[in-house]
Design an enzyme around this catalytic site. Structure first.
Site, PDB file in Angstrom:
ATOM      1  N   GLU A  56       0.822  -1.208   0.000  1.00 20.55           N
ATOM      2  CA  GLU A  56       0.000   0.000   0.000  1.00 20.55           C
ATOM      3  C   GLU A  56       0.856   1.259   0.000  1.00 20.55           C
ATOM      4  OE1 GLU A  56      -2.989   0.111  -0.646  1.00 20.55           O
ATOM      5  OE2 GLU A  56      -3.545  -1.985  -0.382  1.00 20.55           O
ATOM      6  N   TYR A 139      -6.406   6.828   3.644  1.00 18.02           N
ATOM      7  CA  TYR A 139      -6.560   5.750   2.665  1.00 18.02           C
ATOM      8  C   TYR A 139      -5.833   4.485   3.110  1.00 18.02           C
ATOM      9  CZ  TYR A 139      -5.390   2.491  -0.857  1.00 18.02           C
ATOM     10  OH  TYR A 139      -5.195   1.303  -1.486  1.00 18.02           O
ATOM     11  N   ASP A 157      -9.785   5.661  -2.273  1.00 17.85           N
ATOM     12  CA  ASP A 157      -8.644   6.114  -3.063  1.00 17.85           C
ATOM     13  C   ASP A 157      -9.155   6.810  -4.320  1.00 17.85           C
ATOM     14  OD1 ASP A 157      -9.562   4.014  -4.626  1.00 17.85           O
ATOM     15  OD2 ASP A 157      -7.572   3.700  -5.467  1.00 17.85           O
ATOM     16  N   CYS A 217     -16.871   2.247 -21.055  1.00 13.85           N
ATOM     17  CA  CYS A 217     -18.317   2.302 -20.823  1.00 13.85           C
ATOM     18  C   CYS A 217     -19.091   1.368 -21.766  1.00 13.85           C
ATOM     19  CB  CYS A 217     -18.829   3.729 -20.985  1.00 13.85           C
ATOM     20  SG  CYS A 217     -18.052   4.903 -19.848  1.00 13.85           S
ATOM     21  N   CYS A 220     -19.193  -1.875 -20.095  1.00 15.79           N
ATOM     22  CA  CYS A 220     -19.253  -1.790 -18.633  1.00 15.79           C
ATOM     23  C   CYS A 220     -20.503  -2.499 -18.101  1.00 15.79           C
ATOM     24  CB  CYS A 220     -19.274  -0.327 -18.194  1.00 15.79           C
ATOM     25  SG  CYS A 220     -19.445  -0.127 -16.411  1.00 15.79           S
ATOM     26  N   CYS A 226     -25.465   3.332 -14.368  1.00 13.24           N
ATOM     27  CA  CYS A 226     -24.519   4.395 -14.024  1.00 13.24           C
ATOM     28  C   CYS A 226     -25.121   5.765 -14.344  1.00 13.24           C
ATOM     29  CB  CYS A 226     -23.216   4.210 -14.797  1.00 13.24           C
ATOM     30  SG  CYS A 226     -22.046   5.577 -14.627  1.00 13.24           S
TER      31      CYS A 226
END
Length: 339
Positions: A56, A139, A157, A217, A220, A226
DNA sequence: AATTCGGGGTG
DNA sequence: CACCCAGAATT
């Protein structure tokens, strides 16, 4: 009380979302993640919490593809916090290689020392405890608590923020930095069950599908629900201006660090080449000096000189590096920190 | 809330 | 060249 029209203060910036839609998105993301997730080494079930923490930190502002080889080397060299705690800092910076933001490596070693000395060599499990460690912010604390310890946290994030803003608020990109309102809003989408898969899944979805530049998209799995897609994917009005790089202090600092690392390696050779590079008060870069250096070190020093002819500026940056703990005076010359 | 801090890959 | 990347710390 006055209201400005900025996203952070606009009450409708983070709208309430109907439960059926939330459930639908949660299920879609979680099943997508289980089918499409990358097989990253730190996602291995046998990975330690320490290994997750290292991944991380390395991944902060750094693409996963560049992190992976460094992470493998680190885990081999320093498999536990105590191992990193005892390592020479110069070697830590060396193995950090060119991941960027080298102070992250310093903070990580500081965190390792706290964990080794005060916490029984065990990575903390709660967000509150993790936040106490140097280099760990909201985060990373949430990510480690979730991914390493299975806690139900809100991982926020850049990927998660982008996905949530698009799917649930219909905007292209989030504001510069997340505020408390956004964090609370995001918390509302973390499911009671499979929250680890949700946290990792939204992140992964943002990295692979709902990307910043060319989002996928067309294929997607959320295209029908969305909000951003249904609105015709309107572009956000203001895109934050990116920082310059060429000619900046950051570039020059990087070049100085590179010279120090190169020189440090050369000095480790059995021949014991004398390194005349910089002192903390005066810059020494004359041709005679360069001529006495090995080829790679001379090239690294020349690069510094190429970037700036201003010795005062270089000296100032060196002072900053020393103050930051990234460099250290040693035997009258500048070197990587020897602690 | 705005700045600073690395470095490299990509359109 | 602009933009972006599993952000944090400081001002």
């Amino acid at each position: 009380m006055t209201h400005r029209a900025s996203p952070e203060t606009n009450p409708t910036a983070f709208p309430e979302v109907a439960e059926p839609l939330v459930s639908r998105v949660q299920e879609t993301i979680i099943s997508w993640f289980e089918a499409e997730a990358r097989e990253l080494p730190w996602r291995d079930p046998n990975t330690t919490a320490w290994a997750v923490l290292v991944s991380e930190i390395m991944s902060q502002q750094t693409p996963v593809s560049r992190v992976e080889p460094r992470w493998r080397e680190w885990m081999e060299a320093w498999p536990t916090p105590a191992d990193l705690a005892l390592a020479p800092t110069a070697e830590v910076l060396h193995r950090w290689d060119r991941l960027g933001y080298p102070r992250r490596a310093l903070r990580l070693q500081e965190a390792a020392r706290v964990i080794a000395d005060d916490l029984g060599n065990e990575v903390p499990e709660t967000v509150e405890e993790l936040l106490e460690l140097p280099g760990i912010g909201s985060y990373t604390a949430a990510a480690v608590a979730s991914f390493a310890h299975g806690q139900r946290t809100t991982v926020l994030d850049t990927n998660v923020r982008r996905v949530l803003i698009r799917v649930f608020a219909g905007r292209e990109r989030p504001a510069t930095s997340p505020g408390r309102r956004e964090t609370e809003w995001a918390t509302g989408f973390v499911p009671e069950q499979h929250h680890v898969e949700w946290n990792a899944g939204v992140m992964e979805f943002g990295a692979l599908v709902c990307t910043a530049r060319n989002p996928g998209c067309a294929d997607c799995p959320l295209r029908d629900v969305c909000t951003w897609n249904r609105l015709g994917r309107p572009a956000s009005a203001t895109k934050p201006k990116t920082q310059k790089w060429a000619g900046t202090d950051r570039q020059l600092r990087g070049a100085i660090m590179d010279a120090l690392k190169t020189a440090h390696s050369a000095e480790a050779e059995p021949a014991g080449i004398s390194i005349d590079l910089f002192t903390t008060s005066v810059t020494v870069l004359d041709p005679d000096t360069l001529g006495s250096l090995d080829e790679s070190t001379a090239a690294a020093v020349a690069r510094v000189r190429e970037l700036s002819a201003d010795d005062q500026r270089i000296s100032r940056l060196i002072s900053d590096l020393v103050a930051d703990g990234l460099a250290q005076e040693h035997a009258g010359r500048l070197d990587l920190p020897r602690t």
